[in-house]
Design a protein around this motif. Structure first.
Motif, mmCIF file in Angstrom:
data_model
loop_
_atom_site.group_PDB
_atom_site.id
_atom_site.type_symbol
_atom_site.label_atom_id
_atom_site.label_comp_id
_atom_site.label_asym_id
_atom_site.label_seq_id
_atom_site.Cartn_x
_atom_site.Cartn_y
_atom_site.Cartn_z
ATOM 1 N N THR A 164 56.915 7.840 -67.514
ATOM 2 C CA THR A 164 57.373 7.641 -66.138
ATOM 3 C C THR A 164 57.918 8.938 -65.538
ATOM 4 O OG1 THR A 164 57.802 5.374 -66.751
ATOM 5 C CG2 THR A 164 58.768 6.099 -64.688
ATOM 6 N N VAL B 298 57.110 -1.843 -61.637
ATOM 7 C CA VAL B 298 56.205 -1.577 -62.761
ATOM 8 C C VAL B 298 56.914 -2.010 -64.034
ATOM 9 C CG1 VAL B 298 55.037 0.230 -64.093
ATOM 10 C CG2 VAL B 298 55.124 0.377 -61.583
ATOM 11 N N HIS C 250 61.219 -1.042 -68.179
ATOM 12 C CA HIS C 250 60.548 -0.912 -69.479
ATOM 13 C C HIS C 250 61.193 -1.889 -70.445
ATOM 14 C CE1 HIS C 250 59.443 2.883 -67.481
ATOM 15 N NE2 HIS C 250 58.327 2.753 -68.159
ATOM 16 N N TRP D 67 60.956 0.625 -61.890
ATOM 17 C CA TRP D 67 60.368 0.369 -63.208
ATOM 18 C C TRP D 67 61.296 -0.533 -64.012
ATOM 19 C CZ3 TRP D 67 59.566 4.899 -60.600
ATOM 20 C CH2 TRP D 67 58.255 5.402 -60.571
ATOM 21 N N ASP E 121 65.140 2.694 -63.465
ATOM 22 C CA ASP E 121 64.656 1.683 -64.396
ATOM 23 C C ASP E 121 65.690 0.553 -64.420
ATOM 24 O OD1 ASP E 121 62.817 1.636 -67.315
ATOM 25 O OD2 ASP E 121 64.457 0.227 -67.003
#
Ligand code: GLU
Length: 278
Positions: free
Chosen positions: A218, A208, A237, A235, A165
């Motif tokens: 996830t 994403v 977030h 990712w 992430d």
């Protein structure tokens, strides 16, 4: 080149939280990358054409440009069947005949249920059914959902799964957080967790982006990606936009919908600045 997407469900008008997510995804794609929009309308009982139109009007108003054609999940329901068939072949999904009430009762009588991000975990009732009984109930036309046998699925993966992430760092995947999650509901072709990984792969999404409320999901998505042999994205977030009570904005916070802000006289520029974008 970075490919991102904004994936709203056409089940209500977009609000400031959606605007933030869309602007964030478009910004991460940058001028060189691709910014996609996907309509998550698998739940046909709640999706409306009016909201779908509203999404495009609002995104356009915000000054965003996205690639066309837009992927609409309901146009590709057979795609999800392929994913389910693959999981079936691996022997990691099973039919679940339980109603919500039966699950609640089971949990009550056990007196304890481990909690997942969306509430108590499924107690595994139908995982333990004998193959004959399963067969009989399917034959009899009893409605069923399909659940992931997360323990079995995890045991098939021989490597330690990790994911990255951009905002929160590196993670070791813990797919069991959601227990034996539903991958296809009784009345829909695929549930969110399955559809999202298959669609991101199909659309070539490399990053994403979505709200931090979905960070736990996830962990599960990482396992599904491995089982379905899909390419691995990154990712990011992001934080959530809250309402005046400190709660995540929801569709019922109608005063914060872009439509009503527009009607109250806000300009798109004001909305973008309010959310910290140029
Ligand atoms: N349709 C989902 C939502 O609106 C999208 C989540 C995601 O981007 O993965 O929350």
């Amino acid at each position: 080149m970075t490919t991102t997407r904004f994936a709203p469900s056409p089940t209500g008008f977009l609000h400031l939280g959606h605007a933030y997510a869309a602007l964030f995804a478009a910004e991460r794609a940058g001028k060189q990358g691709r910014f996609l929009v996907r309509l998550e309308d698998i739940d046909q009982t709640r999706s409306r054409a009016e909201y779908e139109e509203g999404i495009f009007t609002d995104l356009d108003w915000l000054g965003l440009a996205w690639e066309k054609p837009v992927l609409r999940q309901s146009d590709h329901l057979d795609h999800y069947q392929k994913g389910l068939a693959k999981l079936q072949e691996l022997g990691v999904i099973y039919p679940c005949f339980c109603t919500r009430r039966e699950i609640q009762q089971e949990i009550l009588s056990a007196g304890y249920a481990p909690q997942g991000p969306d509430g108590p975990l499924y107690p595994g009732t139908c995982r333990q059914l004998k193959p004959v009984e399963r067969e009989q109930r399917c034959q009899a036309g009893e409605a069923y959902a399909l659940r992931l046998d997360v323990k079995k699925a995890s045991s098939l993966v021989k490597v330690k799964l990790s994911w990255k992430d951009r905002a929160h760092g590196d993670f070791h995947a813990d797919p069991s957080l959601y227990g034996d999650v539903v991958l296809a509901r009784k009345d829909t072709a695929a549930a969110y967790h399955l559809a999202v990984v298959m669609d991101d792969a199909r659309q070539g999404v490399t990053l994403v982006t979505r709200g931090v409320d979905l960070l736990p999901a996830t962990h599960l998505h990482r396992l599904l990606i491995e089982l379905l042999e899909l390419p691995l994205p990154e990712w990011e977030h992001h934080s959530l936009i809250m309402n005046e009570h400190g709660k995540r904005l929801a569709k019922r916070d109608e005063a914060r919908s872009l439509k009503s802000l527009r009607e109250q006289g806000w300009s798109a520029r004001q909305v973008r600045h309010h959310l910290g974008f140029q």
